[in-house]
Design a protein around this motif. Structure first.
Motif, mmCIF file in Angstrom:
data_model
loop_
_atom_site.group_PDB
_atom_site.id
_atom_site.type_symbol
_atom_site.label_atom_id
_atom_site.label_comp_id
_atom_site.label_asym_id
_atom_site.label_seq_id
_atom_site.Cartn_x
_atom_site.Cartn_y
_atom_site.Cartn_z
ATOM 1 N N HIS A 1082 31.246 40.903 48.270
ATOM 2 C CA HIS A 1082 31.487 39.417 47.950
ATOM 3 C C HIS A 1082 30.501 38.573 48.524
ATOM 4 O O HIS A 1082 30.182 37.313 47.876
ATOM 5 C CB HIS A 1082 32.813 39.224 48.741
ATOM 6 C CG HIS A 1082 33.544 38.007 48.313
ATOM 7 N ND1 HIS A 1082 33.203 37.318 47.088
ATOM 8 C CD2 HIS A 1082 34.582 37.155 48.677
ATOM 9 C CE1 HIS A 1082 34.116 36.501 46.986
ATOM 10 N NE2 HIS A 1082 34.894 36.264 47.909
ATOM 11 N N ASP A 1084 27.606 39.117 48.906
ATOM 12 C CA ASP A 1084 26.210 39.134 48.109
ATOM 13 C C ASP A 1084 26.274 38.530 46.743
ATOM 14 O O ASP A 1084 25.429 38.645 45.847
ATOM 15 C CB ASP A 1084 25.638 40.638 47.996
ATOM 16 C CG ASP A 1084 25.299 40.972 49.320
ATOM 17 O OD1 ASP A 1084 25.139 40.447 50.374
ATOM 18 O OD2 ASP A 1084 25.146 42.458 49.343
ATOM 19 N N GLY A 1085 27.762 38.038 46.386
ATOM 20 C CA GLY A 1085 27.924 37.460 45.010
ATOM 21 C C GLY A 1085 28.058 38.601 44.045
ATOM 22 O O GLY A 1085 27.925 38.395 42.858
ATOM 23 N N LYS A 1086 28.214 39.765 44.073
ATOM 24 C CA LYS A 1086 28.482 40.981 43.012
ATOM 25 C C LYS A 1086 29.858 41.065 42.706
ATOM 26 O O LYS A 1086 30.636 41.630 43.489
ATOM 27 C CB LYS A 1086 27.851 42.292 43.789
ATOM 28 C CG LYS A 1086 26.463 42.069 44.019
ATOM 29 C CD LYS A 1086 25.966 43.614 44.618
ATOM 30 C CE LYS A 1086 24.503 43.755 44.913
ATOM 31 N NZ LYS A 1086 24.265 44.751 45.784
ATOM 32 N N ILE A 1087 29.964 40.220 41.702
ATOM 33 C CA ILE A 1087 31.411 40.204 41.329
ATOM 34 C C ILE A 1087 32.262 41.444 41.119
ATOM 35 O O ILE A 1087 33.334 41.869 41.855
ATOM 36 C CB ILE A 1087 31.630 39.269 40.056
ATOM 37 C CG1 ILE A 1087 31.080 37.874 40.381
ATOM 38 C CG2 ILE A 1087 33.318 39.209 39.521
ATOM 39 C CD1 ILE A 1087 32.004 37.070 41.204
ATOM 40 N N THR A 1090 32.807 43.599 43.906
ATOM 41 C CA THR A 1090 33.633 43.263 45.070
ATOM 42 C C THR A 1090 35.126 43.679 44.377
ATOM 43 O O THR A 1090 35.969 44.094 45.155
ATOM 44 C CB THR A 1090 33.572 41.603 44.854
ATOM 45 O OG1 THR A 1090 32.199 41.310 45.076
ATOM 46 C CG2 THR A 1090 34.578 41.127 46.042
ATOM 47 N N ILE A 1106 39.510 36.845 42.553
ATOM 48 C CA ILE A 1106 38.105 36.613 42.166
ATOM 49 C C ILE A 1106 38.105 36.934 40.966
ATOM 50 O O ILE A 1106 36.969 36.345 39.942
ATOM 51 C CB ILE A 1106 37.520 37.708 43.073
ATOM 52 C CG1 ILE A 1106 37.647 37.319 44.862
ATOM 53 C CG2 ILE A 1106 35.932 37.933 42.825
ATOM 54 C CD1 ILE A 1106 37.405 38.564 45.590
ATOM 55 N N PHE A 1110 36.572 34.483 37.695
ATOM 56 C CA PHE A 1110 35.197 34.728 36.815
ATOM 57 C C PHE A 1110 35.795 34.808 35.241
ATOM 58 O O PHE A 1110 34.912 34.218 34.767
ATOM 59 C CB PHE A 1110 34.882 36.308 37.520
ATOM 60 C CG PHE A 1110 33.932 36.862 36.431
ATOM 61 C CD1 PHE A 1110 32.619 36.521 36.617
ATOM 62 C CD2 PHE A 1110 34.120 37.765 35.528
ATOM 63 C CE1 PHE A 1110 31.596 37.225 35.880
ATOM 64 C CE2 PHE A 1110 33.478 38.371 34.495
ATOM 65 C CZ PHE A 1110 31.822 38.081 34.817
#
Length: 1314
Positions: A1082, A1084-1087, A1090, A1106, A1110
């Protein structure tokens, strides 16, 4: 939409999860139906209207409908409200969807065929409605009369509804045989009587009672009943009458005189039925009563124009279809002006041929015969379009598979015959001589003796030798008393037992020597030999007791007497697997299980609401018992706990016989008073076992011993002979055992109907030697490399149709004479081409074609081509030689395909591919001639097309396995696998795919994923740990299975321990580690990562916002595609159900359901799931309307998309011929184009197109469920949604679950129909 009314209240309730019933679906699948024949007792029992025809068995009406695409009639519905013999049937002249029927319990019913439901009922008619007919002069009135009269008229609706008596038609001196309304003259009606006279009534005229008796009867009191009566459709006064002995007369109802008396070729012939041919004025046809001779007449001649012998048995009734089936093929050729000059190409009138004075009328006759046969005869082409040669017309009391050749099934009936059926083709292959009174019971001789023992109501017992076709032995020890049961001992083939109403059970040898007479205090109804001890026999008696006798002693006393039933005991059955265990069925509605060794009743199975008749133990699972009852149901029991596992309601009357297939232990047959036999697959009851085999588990998980298998709660294990034999065979082999194991178990567990054929083709593709193919291989769908080889050897069969010549009206002879003269002159002048053109003009093609080559080969070819085009326009079989001669394979293949003759099309295409058809390349003088390879390519394309058509035909007929065979036959593995998956034959697809290896891999992996989804939900049905492990085992068989395993672990509920065990098995991080990984991802912004790890953690609900944000963000942009959001949405949908339905997740849940609904609709468009697309859009709109959410979707936008989809896809599928076609507007085209841009291609090519499971086309008698998606009656298997009430068809459920995992009720429960 209709369905919204059903389920709108679910959308109101958000927190609906408590009290969730197990999502239930009938476990026993209907896989075959043997329809009844037409009853021979009442007159008006067949009728036709437009593209439907119907006939009556004794208790049910069978409606067949023309499938325009394949140009053939298919069983559409079975109507079975009548509880007593149906007496008459009449189709409504003003509305093709309605017909009326009457029955012996004084009941008249109006049916709507399209909706398959009763519209109106008239009870307690005064007297039996022996004949009935819609009134031609009133919109909705039906007239009926008992044998004595009077004529009643029932007005069904409107202000004057009710029953009135016809003011004149009463007080007859002789019984009524039948009556007919005049179709044009209002209110005019004629009656035929048993004394041979007629009565004619019409408003405003004097009534004419009992007039026009045949001259020979005048002044006598002999009877000669009127056997047929029809008004001339072209006259107001002429009436065609047939008397049984006197023959046929055309009479004038006004002047009361006989105009013509028709004479028969022989005095022995008598008329049973007649019908006018609407398409040919002045023509009528008759059927003889002794032999099945169809005669064609014209009113201007007193003798028949033609006679055809169609069958050995006599006719019962005849009906001509008004509109012959329409052919969908038309050869587009520009219409030329019709004039003749000596040089122009002549365009002959298409129907001119010789024999014009009396040509055969084009038309189809529905023919019903005295032996129950029913067919549709094409009089023009002189061939059957459809023929069911034999059928029982009464209650079927017993059915048994042949022990050494289980493809044969014998049935015994009230109609006095035993018939033997081939269950692969569902046709009758033998019938006993008949006239035995009622046959209650039958028993096959053991081994390969080819004899059947039968028990009758009055004529004792007999042995019928099938091959000799005659009775070889009779037993009369019971006198005239009824024998209710006969049992041939399978351990000692010399002994036969019978039990009778005289209170005796008699054991004798086959040559008639009596060994024992066991006396009972009352009638004995059932007896059964023990399968474990050849000297033990049990009986069921009217005194409510079950007795066991030991035949090896001389004592006539029973060893044991079991009491407990409160009404008479009917059948008894020993368990084949548990020694000393037997069951009995009784009129008290219960089944009792007795243990001989403990001397006790060990279980009582209660649930039937009427007497129990059929009883059958499963031969592999020791605790499975099936029972059939007078309450119309079949029940499947787990006898350990006494639980009913399944109830099947498809029969329309009492269920009498049940029998288990000797080599396919999970296939059974049942027979009933509704005169049908049905085939069932019980495999869904042992799903976990099937999956153990697929997952390559050890033998302990597949085969067990009886003692451990009957422990309460133990998972199902195979304990019978079939599975033991497979295990022994496999243990002898070396090499790749898995392939053999999959094949043999698949054959044992699949129902008949193509699985053998499929495995033979798999073996051919895998390079097996041809000499190892079984004998019956050439009867099924062959691999194309064998097709020509096998077919050449039986080439005679290809001349299926005798050529016919008929034409229309009479050409003007003077003009004809002139043309002939001109032609002769041209010929003498050497102008051959003009001669040819004139001969063509005269319709004398043969003369033209025989001299045409002298002009040039090119001219001859051109002429041949024109002749072929013309014959195709006329839909004549004569076109075949022309196309072959000029090598026009394409035209011929398409001609066959258009007529639904798909197997013929395939044969021609294959012959061309092998170079058997000479193709003339009329090459342009300068350019090079084409190379043969290009033609070869072209033919290959044709071959694939013919195969696709044939496969689609099987698939639409509910036979996915045979459809798959068609593709394997041309090595198209991808499509073969796709058809298995679309038919939901997932286990079979995995078996076959595993054996075929690499080419089938993508489809095999998809099937494994669907099966794993099935296992995720199994714990509900089988409360045994270890089934989620099964899902994991299946997924581990696929490469790159990590994501699938994540979904499994995310979805499966359970305690901490179970979940960590599953994580470990799937090689995933522990629950605690997943939480940390999620937080890192989360940050690192890796959807995707996550969401994945949150779902696997203790707080999966954190993934929802989340993921949903998206997706919402993407949908808001204009250029999003499905591929960007679907992986995220799909993963999110696997959140555990109990977390999803929490109050705290309400808003997220609703948004998830809406997004899944919308994306589901798009996926459905991509896969062409036409039937559920509107429902998915509607479902999404309803959720948007009723739930508080903020998603970037608008209801107007959804309906705009749906309209655009409808408008742009209707070209492909014009739904009916009446609805006018409106082209889509530009804006609609634009919307649809944008949609398609988002969708991209379906990755698995073959699975595009609707799902259609086995049995989808089989009408049920009694279960009437309305689909909450369409509001229409469901045909074929039904799927219950989670409220236990709402239903959708299994086909729709499968398609819905493949594109949207959540239930249509909007509850957040996942759907699992696999």
């Amino acid at each position: 939409m209709a369905w919204m009314t059903y389920i709108s209240h679910w959308f109101e309730q958000d927190d609906w999860y408590e009290g969730l019933q197990r999502v239930n679906m009938s476990q026993a699948r209907q896989v075959g139906l043997l329809a009844a024949g037409c009853q021979p007792w009442n007159r008006d029992v067949c009728a036709a209207s437009g593209d439907r025809f119907a006939y009556c068995a004794t208790l049910a009406i069978y409606v067949y409908q023309l499938d325009h695409h394949y140009n053939e009639f298919k069983l559409h519905a079975i109507m079975s409200e009548h509880k007593k013999t149906i007496t008459a049937l009449s189709w409504c002249p003003h509305n093709p969807d309605l017909f009326a029927s009457g029955s012996a319990d004084n009941l008249v019913i109006i049916w709507n065929v399209a909706e398959q439901k009763v519209i109106a009922k008239l009870d307690n008619t005064k007297g039996t409605p022996a004949s009935l007919s819609w009134c031609w002069n009133a919109g909705d009135a039906v007239a009926f009369a008992s044998h004595r009269g009077p004529l009643f008229i029932w007005t069904i609706s409107g202000p004057d509804s009710g029953v009135t008596v016809h003011k004149d038609a009463h007080s007859f001196l002789s019984d009524i045989c039948m009556f007919r309304w005049h179709t044009q003259k209002k209110g005019k009606v004629a009656f035929g009587h048993t004394d041979g006279s007629l009565s004619i009534f019409q408003p405003g005229n004097k009534s004419q009672k009992h007039v026009l008796r045949p001259d020979s009867l005048e002044g006598t009191d002999e009877e000669d009943p009127v056997s047929a009566l029809e008004w001339d459709p072209l006259s107001t006064d002429y009436l065609l009458v047939a008397n049984l002995h006197h023959g046929i007369r055309l009479v004038d109802s006004e002047s009361l005189c006989c105009i013509t008396t028709f004479s028969f070729p022989s005095a022995a012939a008598s008329v049973q039925c007649l019908a006018w041919v609407p398409s040919a004025p002045g023509m009528f046809i008759t059927g003889d009563s002794q032999v099945g001779v169809l005669r064609i007449w014209n009113v201007s001649r007193t003798t028949p124009v033609d006679n055809f012998k169609l069958k050995k048995t006599g006719f019962h009734c005849l009906h001509v279809l008004n509109s012959p089936p329409r052919k969908k093929f038309s050869n587009q050729s520009p219409t030329k002006n019709h004039y003749t000059s000596s040089t122009s190409e002549a365009v002959p009138p298409p129907t001119l041929t010789q024999n014009q004075a009396f040509s055969l009328p084009p038309g189809h006759a529905v023919c019903c015969f005295l032996d129950g046969g029913v067919g549709l005869y094409d009089m023009g082409a002189k061939k059957w379009d459809f023929l069911r040669d034999l059928g029982h017309v009464e209650t079927i009391f017993d059915c048994k598979f042949k022990p050494d050749n289980p493809n044969l099934l014998a049935t015994a009936s009230f109609d006095g015959t035993i018939k033997v059926w081939d269950i692969n083709t569902l046709t009758a292959v033998y019938t006993s001589p008949g006239n035995e009174g009622v046959i209650y019971s039958l028993s096959w001789a053991p081994g390969d003796l080819n004899c059947i023992a039968g028990a009758t109501s009055r004529n004792g017992a007999f042995i019928w030798d099938i091959k000799k076709g005659k009775m070889v032995q009779r037993f009369n020890e019971h006198g005239k008393n009824g024998i209710f049961c006969i049992a041939w001992s399978h351990k000692d083939s010399k002994r036969i037992a019978t039990c009778s109403g005289d209170g005796y059970c008699i054991i004798r040898t086959i040559d008639g020597k009596i060994l024992h007479k066991y006396r009972h205090p009352a009638a004995v109804f059932g007896c059964d030999w023990s399968q474990n001890n050849k000297d033990m026999i049990a009986t069921g008696c009217e005194d409510k007791n079950v007795r066991v006798y030991y035949v090896a002693t001389s004592s006539d006393q029973p060893l044991k007497v079991f009491s407990g039933h409160t009404e008479k005991v009917f059948h008894v059955r020993w368990s084949p697997l548990r020694e000393g265990t037997l069951c009995s069925g009784s009129d008290d509605g219960s089944v009792r299980i007795w243990d001989y060794t403990q001397d006790a009743c060990i279980n009582i199975l209660s649930g039937h609401t009427a007497p129990v008749r059929g009883l059958m133990w499963n031969t592999e699972i020791p605790y499975l018992l099936i029972s059939g009852s007078w309450d119309y149901t079949i029940k499947v029991w787990d006898t350990r706990e006494g639980i009913c596992l399944d109830t099947v309601c498809d029969h329309g009357a009492d269920v009498y016989g049940l029998t288990c297939h000797p080599r396919r232990p999970f296939t059974m047959a049942s027979c009933s008073r509704d005169s049908t036999v049905r085939l069932w697959s019980l495999t869904p009851l042992i799903t976990p076992l099937q999956i153990n085999i697929l997952a390559d588990r050890s033998w302990e998980d597949i085969i067990g011993n009886t003692d451990s298998a009957i422990e309460p709660g133990a998972p199902p294990l195979l304990c019978g002979k079939v599975s033991r034999d497979i295990k022994q065979e496999i243990e002898k082999l070396s090499g790749n055992l898995r392939v053999k194991k999959l094949r043999w178990f698949s054959e044992c567990l699949s129902p008949p109907g193509g699985s053998d054929n499929l495995w033979n083709l798999v073996a051919v593709i895998k390079g097996q030697d041809d000499s190892l193919l079984p004998q019956n291989y050439c009867k099924g769908i062959m691999h194309l490399k064998h097709l020509i080889k096998f077919r050449t050897s039986e080439a005679q069969e290809l001349t299926t149709v005798k050529m016919s010549k008929f034409g229309g009206g009479i050409g003007v002879p003077t003009k004809e004479e002139r043309l002939k003269e001109a032609a002769q002159i041209h010929l003498r002048l050497g102008q051959v081409q003009r001669y040819c053109e004139l001969m063509v003009e005269l319709g004398e093609w043969d003369k033209a074609l025989s001299v045409a080559p002298s002009v040039s080969v090119k001219y001859w070819k051109k002429l041949m081509q024109r002749r072929a085009d013309q014959l195709i326009q006329e839909d004549k079989d004569d076109v075949i030689p022309y196309c072959i001669a000029i090598g026009d394979v394409k035209k011929l293949v398409h001609f066959f395909m258009s007529r639904g003759q798909l197997k013929e099309a395939l044969l021609v295409a294959q012959a061309a591919c092998e170079g058997n058809v000479q193709t003339f390349h009329v090459s342009t003088p300068k350019g090079p001639s084409f190379s043969d390879d290009i033609y070869k390519e072209d033919f290959n394309e044709l071959l694939q097309e013919a195969c696709r058509e044939l496969a689609e035909w099987y698939f639409q007929d509910g036979r996915a396995v045979l459809a798959s065979c068609c593709h394997l036959a041309v090595d198209n593995i991808e499509l073969a696998m796709a058809y298995l998956i679309r038919g939901n034959e997932l286990e079979l697809a995995v078996c076959v795919g595993t054996v075929l290896g690499e080419p089938a891999a993508p489809a095999t992996h998809y099937a494994l994923e669907l099966l794993a989804r099935k296992c995720m939900m199994i714990p509900a049905c089988f409360p045994s740990v270890g089934y989620r492990d099964l899902a994991a085992d299946l997924l581990l068989l696929t490469p790159d299975s990590e994501l699938q395993l994540v979904k499994l672990c995310a979805f499966c509920p359970g305690g901490t321990e179970e979940i960590s065990h599953l994580h470990e098995k799937c090689k995933l991080p522990t629950v605690e580690e997943c939480m940390q990984l999620a937080e890192t991802a989360h940050a690192d912004g890796k959807i995707f990562e996550t969401i994945k790890y949150y779902l696997l953690s203790q707080e999966p609900e954190k993934a929802l916002p989340i993921g949903i944000d998206f997706i919402k963000e993407h949908i808001s942009s204009s250029d999003w595609t499905l591929d960007t959001i679907y992986p995220v949405l799909d993963l999110l949908s696997y959140i555990r159900t109990e977390k999803l339905v929490l109050h705290t997740c309400t808003e997220a849940r609703n948004e998830l359901l809406i997004l899944c609904g919308y994306v589901g609709a798009l996926l459905a468009i991509r896969r062409q799931y036409q039937s559920i697309i509107p429902a998915l859009y509607e479902y999404t709109s309803q959720l948007l309307k009723r739930r508080k959410v903020s998603v970037p979707l608008k209801i107007e936008h959804l309906s705009e998309e749906l309209d655009a989809w409808r408008a742009c896809t209707q070209i492909v599928n014009p739904s009916s011929e009446d609805s006018p076609y409106t082209p889509p507007s530009d804006s609609q085209r634009l919307v649809y184009a944008t949609l398609l841009k988002r969708l991209k291609e379906e990755p698995l090519r073959g699975i595009v197109g609707p799902d259609y499971v086995t049995g989808s086309n089989l009408p049920s008698h009694s279960d009437i469920h309305i689909s909450c998606l369409t509001g229409l009656k469901i045909q074929g298997p039904v799927f219950f949604l989670e409220d236990g009430k709402s239903t959708i068809s299994l086909n729709d459920a499968l398609m819905w679950a493949k594109v949207n995992p959540f239930s249509p009720l909007g509850t957040g429960i996942r759907l699992n129909p696999f």
